[in-house]
Every structure is written in structure tokens, then in C-alpha cells.
Design an enzyme around this catalytic site. Structure first.
Site, short mmCIF file in Angstrom:
data_model
loop_
_atom_site.label_atom_id
_atom_site.label_comp_id
_atom_site.label_asym_id
_atom_site.label_seq_id
_atom_site.Cartn_x
_atom_site.Cartn_y
_atom_site.Cartn_z
N PHE A 1 42.09 44.22 53.81
CA PHE A 1 41.44 44.13 52.50
C PHE A 1 41.96 42.90 51.75
O PHE A 1 41.18 42.05 51.31
CB PHE A 1 41.65 45.42 51.70
N THR A 2 43.26 42.80 51.60
CA THR A 2 43.84 41.61 50.96
C THR A 2 44.70 40.80 51.92
O THR A 2 45.10 39.68 51.59
CB THR A 2 44.69 42.00 49.72
N ARG B 1 47.54 36.83 41.29
CA ARG B 1 48.83 37.04 40.62
C ARG B 1 49.31 35.72 40.02
O ARG B 1 48.87 34.63 40.40
CB ARG B 1 49.85 37.62 41.59
N GLY C 1 49.70 41.59 55.17
CA GLY C 1 49.69 41.14 53.77
C GLY C 1 50.81 40.14 53.52
O GLY C 1 51.51 39.71 54.44
N ASP D 1 42.82 51.91 58.63
CA ASP D 1 42.93 52.20 57.20
C ASP D 1 43.86 53.41 57.03
O ASP D 1 43.64 54.44 57.66
CB ASP D 1 41.52 52.51 56.66
N TYR E 1 46.73 52.12 40.20
CA TYR E 1 47.88 51.59 40.95
C TYR E 1 49.17 52.31 40.53
O TYR E 1 49.88 52.87 41.36
CB TYR E 1 47.99 50.10 40.67
N LEU F 1 53.65 49.73 53.36
CA LEU F 1 53.33 48.68 52.38
C LEU F 1 51.84 48.61 52.08
O LEU F 1 51.43 47.82 51.23
CB LEU F 1 53.78 47.31 52.90
P1 NAD Z 1 49.17 42.33 49.64
O1 NAD Z 1 47.92 42.72 48.94
O2 NAD Z 1 49.34 40.94 50.09
O3 NAD Z 1 49.42 43.25 50.91
C1 NAD Z 1 48.95 44.57 51.03
C2 NAD Z 1 48.43 44.76 52.44
O4 NAD Z 1 47.96 46.11 52.58
C3 NAD Z 1 47.25 43.85 52.77
O5 NAD Z 1 47.43 43.25 54.03
C4 NAD Z 1 46.04 44.79 52.76
O6 NAD Z 1 44.98 44.34 53.57
C5 NAD Z 1 46.67 46.08 53.22
N1 NAD Z 1 45.94 47.27 52.81
C6 NAD Z 1 45.43 47.56 51.58
N2 NAD Z 1 44.83 48.75 51.59
C7 NAD Z 1 44.96 49.25 52.87
C8 NAD Z 1 44.54 50.43 53.51
N3 NAD Z 1 43.83 51.38 52.85
N4 NAD Z 1 44.85 50.60 54.81
C9 NAD Z 1 45.52 49.66 55.50
N5 NAD Z 1 45.95 48.50 54.94
C10 NAD Z 1 45.67 48.31 53.63
O7 NAD Z 1 50.37 42.76 48.67
P2 NAD Z 1 51.94 42.55 48.82
O8 NAD Z 1 52.39 41.76 47.67
O9 NAD Z 1 52.28 42.12 50.18
O10 NAD Z 1 52.46 44.03 48.58
C11 NAD Z 1 52.92 44.85 49.64
C12 NAD Z 1 53.40 46.17 49.09
O11 NAD Z 1 54.48 45.97 48.17
C13 NAD Z 1 52.31 46.93 48.32
O12 NAD Z 1 52.42 48.31 48.61
C14 NAD Z 1 52.66 46.67 46.88
O13 NAD Z 1 52.23 47.71 46.04
C15 NAD Z 1 54.17 46.57 46.92
N6 NAD Z 1 54.67 45.74 45.81
C16 NAD Z 1 54.54 44.38 45.84
C17 NAD Z 1 54.97 43.64 44.76
C18 NAD Z 1 54.87 42.14 44.75
O14 NAD Z 1 55.19 41.52 43.72
N7 NAD Z 1 54.47 41.49 45.81
C19 NAD Z 1 55.55 44.27 43.65
C20 NAD Z 1 55.65 45.65 43.66
C21 NAD Z 1 55.22 46.38 44.74
N1 UDP Z 2 49.03 36.12 34.11
C1 UDP Z 2 48.65 34.96 33.44
N2 UDP Z 2 47.77 34.13 34.06
C2 UDP Z 2 47.28 34.35 35.30
C3 UDP Z 2 47.69 35.53 35.99
C4 UDP Z 2 48.56 36.39 35.35
O1 UDP Z 2 49.09 34.71 32.32
O2 UDP Z 2 46.49 33.51 35.79
C5 UDP Z 2 50.01 37.03 33.45
C6 UDP Z 2 49.57 38.49 33.41
O3 UDP Z 2 48.79 38.75 32.27
C7 UDP Z 2 50.94 39.17 33.37
C8 UDP Z 2 51.85 38.27 34.17
O4 UDP Z 2 51.19 37.00 34.22
O5 UDP Z 2 51.41 39.21 32.04
C9 UDP Z 2 52.09 38.75 35.59
O6 UDP Z 2 50.84 39.03 36.17
P1 UDP Z 2 50.65 39.44 37.69
O7 UDP Z 2 49.21 39.75 37.90
O8 UDP Z 2 51.27 38.42 38.57
O9 UDP Z 2 51.56 40.75 37.89
P2 UDP Z 2 51.85 42.07 37.02
O10 UDP Z 2 51.12 42.01 35.72
O11 UDP Z 2 51.40 43.20 37.87
O12 UDP Z 2 53.32 42.02 36.81
#
Ligand code: NAD
Ligand code: UDP
Length: 311
Positions: free
Chosen positions: A35-36, A185, A11, A57, A144, A72
Site C-alpha cells: 500500500f505504501t 510526512r 516499507g 494483507d 491510526y 510493522l
Molecule cells: P510505511 O508506510 O513506509 O510502511 C508501512 C508498510 O506496511 C508499507 O510497506 C505498507 O505497504 C505496509 N502495509 C500497510 N498496510 C498493510 C496491510 N494491511 N497488510 C500488509 N502490509 C501493509 O511506514 P513506516 O514509517 O515504515 O512505519 C512502519 C511502522 O512503524 C508502522 O506500523 C508505523 O505505524 C510505525 N511507526 C512509524 C513511525 C515513523 O516515524 N516512521 C512513527 C511511529 C510508528
Molecule cells: N507538516 C508541515 N508540512 C508538511 C508536512 C507536515 O508543516 O508538508 C507538519 C505537520 O502538521 C506536523 C509535523 O509537520 O505538525 C509532523 O508531521 P508528520 O506528518 O511528519 O508527522 P506527525 O504529525 O504524525 O508527527
């Protein structure tokens, strides 16, 4: 050299973490169900002899002899975690149980990627770790938020009941290269829209705030937290306290990309938190950590990345 398992390793954040752990001289196993995430995110790591990529998974048990686990695996974008909410809960909860079980069997240290979403739509500002949050348990974000909250509960209980060496990082909005262009996002949406001179979609009035952290700062914080002493099991906020409204972010991105895009307003999604900003006193004190990369600098790096990936 340590053998380290990174779930969600293909990810956005996981791919940066794997790269950094390899650079630090470790052996890294990335596990992902794609998945993502994507193989593309780790393609340059695949040639390295101490890197392995496994399609798996986390809702199914995992077996591997490892010394550290970074958990993660979980979709992080609201669009993706709301696509199949039951699966999102299973990923957080069953994933935590399976990985904690592995940590217990192998005596590995394990770090959970938790989130600022555990604070929900916060009534305390900025958010410190002692705040219990304001989460709707039946709303569209609950799969979530509550999944991550239960995962924290499991981590705390495996530590106290089974002496598993657990760490919990509460991650605030993070951005950078390797975000998927259709991730949904805000940072990736706005940059892609700006580079294509398409309308910038601000949800609501754009007065809601977020605090944006560049991915390298997060990775540094996670590694420092993993290195703390075994009995340090409290959650720690890792985020950048610079707080911006979504409208300010849109304007900044239009300026940095020199875009002709116009801002358009779309309905605010249900339960969208109005404000978010981390109190990082604990990370400063305990980890000697604070973010180094300013928003503008991080956005420029991210814009350069998207310029090379989208046409
Ligand atoms: P992302 O979606 O890019 O990465 C998540 C990864 O997990 C992906 O590669 C996806 O394929 C894999 N995945 C999902 N479900 C799975 C499953 N059931 N089994 C195996 N793999 C699975 O998101 P990210 O931004 O890289 O986030 C990574 C972690 O950090 C997540 O747990 C997320 O909740 C946490 N997090 C991220 C943010 C952020 O802003 N990026 C903020 C808060 C928390
Ligand atoms: N948002 C937006 N336009 C977009 C995507 C998100 O205005 O195209 C807003 C969303 O409503 C939120 C903030 O940006 O208020 C952050 O959204 P994001 O999905 O990145 O993360 P999270 O809401 O989980 O913090």
C-alpha cells in the site's frame, strides 16, 4: 540463524530492519501488501538466498513457521492512514490479532511497532511510558491512534492470557532513506520541496514541535527490545529527545540543501499535536540504548538519498 517475519517489510522502516536482520545472519521473510511500501525498497535484498518477499494483507490470517515477528504493517503518514480510515483500523486491529495468533501457534516472540501517537496531543512533556495520553477518539487521526492503542491492548492481553512473548515499541517520528517522496510526512516533504526549489509548506505557524530520529537508531532499538527477557512486556519509547519546531526544521533543510525555496504557511490539520518529545530513560536503563545520529547528520544522509531518487 533465526527465521524472522517482518510485516510491512517493504516499507520505509521495514526495509531497513530486513536489511539489518539479514546482515546479522538471520533468515528474513518480509510480508507486505505494497500500500505504501514498494518492491524497490527491498530490491537489493531479493538476490539474497535468506530473504523472501510475500504479497499479503495482514487483515487476513498469516501462516509461517517463524521464531520472531516484527509487526510493522500499517501506513504511518497521516495522508496515507487517513485515505481509508476503516482499512487503517482493520490493519492495526485485525493485523495484531492475526499476528498474535501466529505467535501463539508457533511460540514466536512478537514485537509491535506502536507509536508516540498513543499519547495524542500530549499534556505531559516530555512523554514517558506511564502517561496515558490525550487522544480524540473521533478525530481524523483516531483511526491510526486508536487502532494502535487497541493493538497495544491486544499485545498486553495475549501476554497475560496466552503467555505470548510480546514486546511493544512506541516509535517517535523517524526519517531516513527509503521514505517515499510523496509520503506526505514532514521530513520527506521538506527535503523534496527544497531540492526542487519549490515552496516549503509549513502547516500552522510552524511552532509545533517534533523529535526526529534517524532510522538506523530506531532499528537498533527495536532489535535490542526484541532481545530482552521474555517477561519484559512493557511499552518502551524509542526516539530522539532532540526537539525542534517545524519552522526550525524547514530552515535547517533549506540551509543544508542550499535551496532557493521560500517558506509558505498552510492551515494546520485538525488535531495536529502541538509538541512531542520522548522520555527515553526506560530505553537507556533497560536496553542500554540511546540515539547516536544527530539531526544534521541524519538529514544529510537523507538529502543524499533523495538527490538520487528524484529528478
Ligand atoms: P510505511 O508506510 O513506509 O510502511 C508501512 C508498510 O506496511 C508499507 O510497506 C505498507 O505497504 C505496509 N502495509 C500497510 N498496510 C498493510 C496491510 N494491511 N497488510 C500488509 N502490509 C501493509 O511506514 P513506516 O514509517 O515504515 O512505519 C512502519 C511502522 O512503524 C508502522 O506500523 C508505523 O505505524 C510505525 N511507526 C512509524 C513511525 C515513523 O516515524 N516512521 C512513527 C511511529 C510508528
Ligand atoms: N507538516 C508541515 N508540512 C508538511 C508536512 C507536515 O508543516 O508538508 C507538519 C505537520 O502538521 C506536523 C509535523 O509537520 O505538525 C509532523 O508531521 P508528520 O506528518 O511528519 O508527522 P506527525 O504529525 O504524525 O508527527
Amino acid at each position: 540463524m533465526k527465521r524472522i517475519l517482518v510485516t510491512g517489510g517493504a516499507g520505509f522502516v521495514g526495509s531497513h530492519l530486513c536489511k539489518r536482520l539479514l546482515e546479522d545472519g538471520n533468515e528474513v521473510i518480509a510480508l507486505d501488501n505494497f500500500f505504501t511500501g514498494s518492491k524497490q525498497n527491498v530490491i537489493e535484498l531479493l538476490q539474497k538466498p535468506y530473504f523472501e518477499l510475500i504479497r499479503h494483507d495482514v487483515t487476513m490470517p498469516v501462516f509461517a513457521e517463524v521464531e520472531e515477528i516484527y509487526n510493522l504493517a500499517c501506513p504511518a503518514s497521516p495522508v496515507h492512514y487517513q485515505y481509508n480510515p476503516i482499512k487503517t483500523v482493520k490493519t492495526s486491529v485485525m493485523g495484531a490479532i492475526n499476528l498474535l495468533g501466529l505467535a501463539k501457534r508457533t511460540n514466536a516472540k512478537i514485537l509491535q511497532a506502536s507509536t508516540s501517537e498513543v499519547y495524542g496531543d500530549p499534556k505531559v512533556h516530555p512523554q514517558e511510558e506511564s502517561y496515558w495520553g490525550h487522544v480524540n477518539p473521533i478525530g481524523i487521526r483516531s483511526c491510526y491512534d486508536e487502532g494502535k492503542r487497541v493493538a497495544e491492548t491486544l499485545f498486553v492481553n495475549y501476554a497475560s492470557q496466552n503467555n505470548v512473548r510480546t514486546k511493544i515499541v512506541r516509535i517517535f517520528n523517524t526519517y531516513g532513506p527509503n521514505m517515499h517522496p510523496n509520503d506526505g510526512r514532514v521530513v520527506s516533504n521538506f527535503i523534496v520541496q527544497a531540492l526542487k526549489n519549490q515552496d516549503i509548506t509549513v502547516y500552522g505557524t510552524g511552532s509545533q514541535t517534533r523529535s526526529f530520529q534517524y532510522v538506523d537508531d530506531l532499528v537498533e532499538g527495536m532489535i535490542k527490545l526484541m532481545a530482552t527477557e521474555d517477561d519484559f512486556t512493557r511499552p518502551v519509547n524509542i526516539g530522539n529527545p532532540g526537539e525542534y519546531s517545524i519552522l526550525e526544521l524547514a530552515e535547517k533543510i533549506i540551509k543544508l540543501t542550499d535551496s532557493k525555496s521560500k517558506i509558505v504557511y498552510k492551515p494546520l490539520p485538525e488535531d495536529d499535536p502541538m509538541q512531542r518529545c520522548p522520555d527515553i530513560s526506560l530505553a537507556k536503563e533497560k536496553l542500554n540504548w540511546e540515539p547516536k545520529i544527530k539531526l544534521e547528520e541524519g538529514l544529510k544522509k537523507t538529502i543524499n538519498y533523495f538527490k538520487t531518487t528524484i529528478s
